[in-house]
Design a protein around this motif. Structure first.
Motif, short mmCIF file in Angstrom:
data_model
loop_
_atom_site.label_atom_id
_atom_site.label_comp_id
_atom_site.label_asym_id
_atom_site.label_seq_id
_atom_site.Cartn_x
_atom_site.Cartn_y
_atom_site.Cartn_z
N VAL A 141 0.84 -1.20 0.00
CA VAL A 141 0.00 0.00 0.00
C VAL A 141 0.87 1.26 0.00
O VAL A 141 0.63 2.20 -0.76
CB VAL A 141 -0.95 0.00 1.21
N PHE A 142 1.90 1.27 0.84
CA PHE A 142 2.79 2.43 0.92
C PHE A 142 3.44 2.71 -0.44
O PHE A 142 3.46 3.85 -0.91
CB PHE A 142 3.87 2.16 1.97
N THR A 143 3.94 1.67 -1.09
CA THR A 143 4.62 1.85 -2.39
C THR A 143 3.63 2.33 -3.45
O THR A 143 3.95 3.23 -4.23
CB THR A 143 5.27 0.53 -2.83
N ARG A 144 2.46 1.74 -3.48
CA ARG A 144 1.45 2.13 -4.46
C ARG A 144 1.08 3.60 -4.33
O ARG A 144 1.02 4.33 -5.33
CB ARG A 144 0.21 1.26 -4.27
N GLU A 145 0.86 4.06 -3.11
CA GLU A 145 0.39 5.43 -2.90
C GLU A 145 1.50 6.47 -3.02
O GLU A 145 1.30 7.53 -3.58
CB GLU A 145 -0.29 5.53 -1.54
N THR A 146 2.69 6.17 -2.49
CA THR A 146 3.76 7.17 -2.53
C THR A 146 4.41 7.27 -3.91
O THR A 146 4.93 8.33 -4.26
CB THR A 146 4.84 6.85 -1.48
N SER A 147 4.35 6.20 -4.68
CA SER A 147 4.93 6.27 -6.02
C SER A 147 4.12 7.18 -6.94
O SER A 147 4.60 7.58 -8.01
CB SER A 147 5.02 4.87 -6.63
N THR B 66 12.25 0.39 13.13
CA THR B 66 13.22 -0.54 12.53
C THR B 66 13.69 -0.07 11.15
O THR B 66 14.51 -0.74 10.52
CB THR B 66 12.62 -1.94 12.37
N GLY B 67 13.15 1.05 10.67
CA GLY B 67 13.55 1.56 9.36
C GLY B 67 12.74 1.03 8.21
O GLY B 67 13.10 1.21 7.05
N PHE B 68 11.60 0.41 8.50
CA PHE B 68 10.78 -0.20 7.45
C PHE B 68 10.40 0.81 6.37
O PHE B 68 10.51 0.53 5.17
CB PHE B 68 9.53 -0.81 8.07
N TYR B 69 9.98 2.00 6.78
CA TYR B 69 9.55 3.01 5.79
C TYR B 69 10.73 3.81 5.24
O TYR B 69 10.64 4.34 4.13
CB TYR B 69 8.47 3.90 6.39
N VAL B 70 11.82 3.88 5.98
CA VAL B 70 13.06 4.41 5.39
C VAL B 70 13.45 3.55 4.19
O VAL B 70 13.77 4.06 3.11
CB VAL B 70 14.19 4.44 6.44
N ASP B 71 13.40 2.25 4.39
CA ASP B 71 13.69 1.32 3.30
C ASP B 71 12.69 1.52 2.16
O ASP B 71 13.07 1.47 0.98
CB ASP B 71 13.63 -0.11 3.83
N GLY B 72 11.43 1.74 2.51
CA GLY B 72 10.43 1.97 1.47
C GLY B 72 10.72 3.19 0.62
O GLY B 72 10.61 3.15 -0.61
N TRP B 73 11.14 4.28 1.25
CA TRP B 73 11.50 5.48 0.50
C TRP B 73 12.73 5.23 -0.37
O TRP B 73 12.79 5.67 -1.53
CB TRP B 73 11.76 6.65 1.44
#
Length: 266
Positions: A44-50, A67-74
């Motif tokens: 969901v994060f990747t779909r919306e932020t892309s 844990t850096g999960f969304y840092v990794d996502g960015w």
């Protein structure tokens, strides 16, 4: 020890003991199930932020990095200028080692913006964090401080529970009403662009009727009593959940919201 000190100490101990998906997620359901749950969150994060129109030069701030999960996502989206922050020293030390290409600061966003410069970020994210701010005034201060560091026209990406029923206060988590949260965002200068489900079934049903909340919560805990059954439950729900978060407009649990920072005089 003040309430704020107790809150900080709680997270210091929790992340020092379990710096994994279960440490920052739904701990009672165990690590294997949480890993499947976070795969849905990533989708969901990747779909919306892309779809935000950002590029490699965009400045990103992640608040409450854990844990850096969304840092990794960015970073997976190609962002090269990522700043992460966390309330705890336990997280910041490990984040610096895990993500050497990002910068990390210890920061309590409910107090101030620390070393961050005003209006210096194109986008800020605060994922699975805000409902852990149990004091309403400190919550408002956090949103106001985020508004200070996002440039006019920039975006704020957050996850919340957005209740349609009465707010639910517990010791370490508060689920607030959608009316209350959106009013706080607007006062801080944010215009809401969209809100989408982040999960449907793979989390506590905080915005569902009480009988369903209790029944589904009991079923999840029973299915995840051991790591093998937790893994199997997560694997079984994962493909269903991926379809549900695309089909539904609202969720009985955590949702993701994207806001735009409006120019205004404070």
């Amino acid at each position: 020890m003040t309430v704020d000190d107790q809150h900080r100490d709680f997270w210091e101990r929790r992340l020092a003991d379990d710096w994994t998906e279960s440490g920052v997620g739904y701990k009672a359901l165990g690590r294997p199930f949480n890993r499947w749950m976070y795969r849905v969150r990533r989708n969901v994060f990747t779909r919306e932020t892309s779809a935000l129109g950002l590029d490699a030069s965009s400045r990103v701030l992640d608040i409450g990095s854990g844990t850096g999960f969304y840092v990794d996502g960015w970073q997976r989206l190609g962002m090269s200028d990522v700043v992460g922050s966390d309330l705890t020293e336990a997280a910041v030390e490990q984040l610096r080692a895990r993500y050497p290409d990002a910068r990390f600061v210890r920061l309590d966003i409910t107090e101030d913006i620390g070393p961050l410069e005003p209006a210096s970020f194109d986008v800020a994210s605060c994922m699975d964090v805000l409902f852990h701010i149990v004091d309403d005034e400190r919550y408002k201060a956090a949103i106001d401080n985020i508004g200070r560091v996002v440039r006019p026209g920039g975006r704020f990406v957050l996850s919340e529970n957005f209740l349609h029923r009465r707010a639910d206060y517990t010791e370490h988590q508060v689920s607030r009403t959608i009316e209350w949260v959106t009013s706080v965002l607007r006062v801080a200068g944010f215009e809401i662009e969209r809100r989408v489900p982040m999960l449907i079934l793979m989390n506590a049903q905080v915005d569902a009727p009480a009988p369903w909340r209790k029944a589904w919560g009991g079923a999840l805990r029973a299915a995840t009593l051991t790591p093998p059954t937790g893994w199997l439950a997560g694997a079984a729900l994962y493909p269903i959940e991926r379809q549900l978060v695309r089909r539904f407009r609202e969720s009985p649990t955590t949702e993701m919201m994207i806001c735009r920072r409006l120019p205004h005089v404070r």
